[in-house]
Design a protein around this motif. Sequence first.
Motif, short mmCIF file in Angstrom:
data_model
loop_
_atom_site.label_atom_id
_atom_site.label_comp_id
_atom_site.label_asym_id
_atom_site.label_seq_id
_atom_site.Cartn_x
_atom_site.Cartn_y
_atom_site.Cartn_z
N MET A 36 -5.23 4.93 5.58
CA MET A 36 -5.09 5.09 6.86
C MET A 36 -6.35 5.77 7.62
O MET A 36 -6.47 6.00 8.75
CB MET A 36 -3.69 5.81 7.29
CG MET A 36 -2.47 4.74 6.91
SD MET A 36 -2.51 3.41 8.12
CE MET A 36 -2.04 4.39 9.51
N PHE A 302 1.87 3.45 8.39
CA PHE A 302 1.12 2.32 7.57
C PHE A 302 1.75 0.99 7.81
O PHE A 302 0.97 -0.03 7.47
CB PHE A 302 1.19 3.09 6.23
CG PHE A 302 0.90 2.22 5.08
CD1 PHE A 302 -0.60 1.66 4.71
CD2 PHE A 302 1.60 1.49 4.21
CE1 PHE A 302 -1.02 0.79 3.76
CE2 PHE A 302 1.55 0.41 3.09
CZ PHE A 302 0.02 0.10 2.84
N GLN A 306 -0.97 -1.89 8.03
CA GLN A 306 -1.63 -2.59 6.88
C GLN A 306 -1.60 -4.09 7.16
O GLN A 306 -2.35 -4.87 6.30
CB GLN A 306 -0.18 -2.58 5.79
CG GLN A 306 0.82 -2.90 5.97
CD GLN A 306 2.03 -2.65 5.18
OE1 GLN A 306 1.74 -2.94 4.02
NE2 GLN A 306 3.29 -2.57 5.49
#
Length: 321
Positions: A36, A302, A306
């Motif tokens: 991240m 995330f 992602q």
Amino acid sequence: MKETPLCSSHEDDKPPNPGDFSFMVPKKEISMVPDMGKWKRSQAYADYIGFILTLNEGVKGKKLTCEYQVSETVEKLLAMLGTLDRWIDETPPVDQPSRFGNKAYRTWYAKLDQVSACMKSKWPSTSWPNIATVQEPLVALFSIRSNMFLCSGHEAAFAAFLCCLCKVGALRMEDQLAIIFKVFDKYLQVMRKLQKTYRMEPAGSQGVWGLDDFQFLPFIWGSSQLIDHPTLEPRHFVEEKVVNEYHQDYMFLECIKFINEMKTGPFAEHSNQLWNISDVPSWSKVNQGLIRMYKAECLEKFPVIQHFKFGSLLSIQPVKP
């Protein structure tokens, strides 16, 4: 971090030349939580948030019903979204024991393979050497066909698609109002129709503690529209009479109207976070708070990022000093 504004005007410079980009097929770069950091330092992050903030400033104090130009590119985007809308009508829900996530959605989703051919016919490859660079975020918008969830990550994918169109010069500064009031508003209509028709479930919903189960950006841009409004204050959006009277002019109230149609019970119970926002003294403070919340709860999470794919237009490379 420097947040890069996008969408140049005709006066600023000419549209980017395809030769300015070294095109590559987008790919995932965020595979674990420590990645991240790469995202938050990336040119993609700066470009994306710059795009969101540029549009936020552009719609400040303006109604959905105000006058603005509609370019050829905007018309093409509306036609594409109109096709997605029509496919929902042509793909009715099927009978199934499960209440949520109607399996007919997968049939509808399968038709997205036609999006590539559609875009190539509308925007010739001579203009964009690798249409996949722009197309990828659009297809990601409706991804995850197996579990049939929708979330603010899908919304971010569509915003990234529009951001890419700005980067290649297909959308320009003078398209700002049409991007939100025409294109994004039509996108919201399609998403709401998907939710209603196929009983889509929110992905990673925080229940009453989340801002909304599916969308976030229309609350940001919608609150900007209401900044310095002579009579409407944040406390008014929980009043049904106000929502019914003004929802056609303001995106924020349009969102509240949809929530009221989809949920039952006291507003303070089913939309607690929004209820708390109604206590904020001004729309400018609401707007600033929502931008901070969007960064923290969407762009820095995330599970959302992602799924992003990075390429030549939205680059994972660090912002240059």
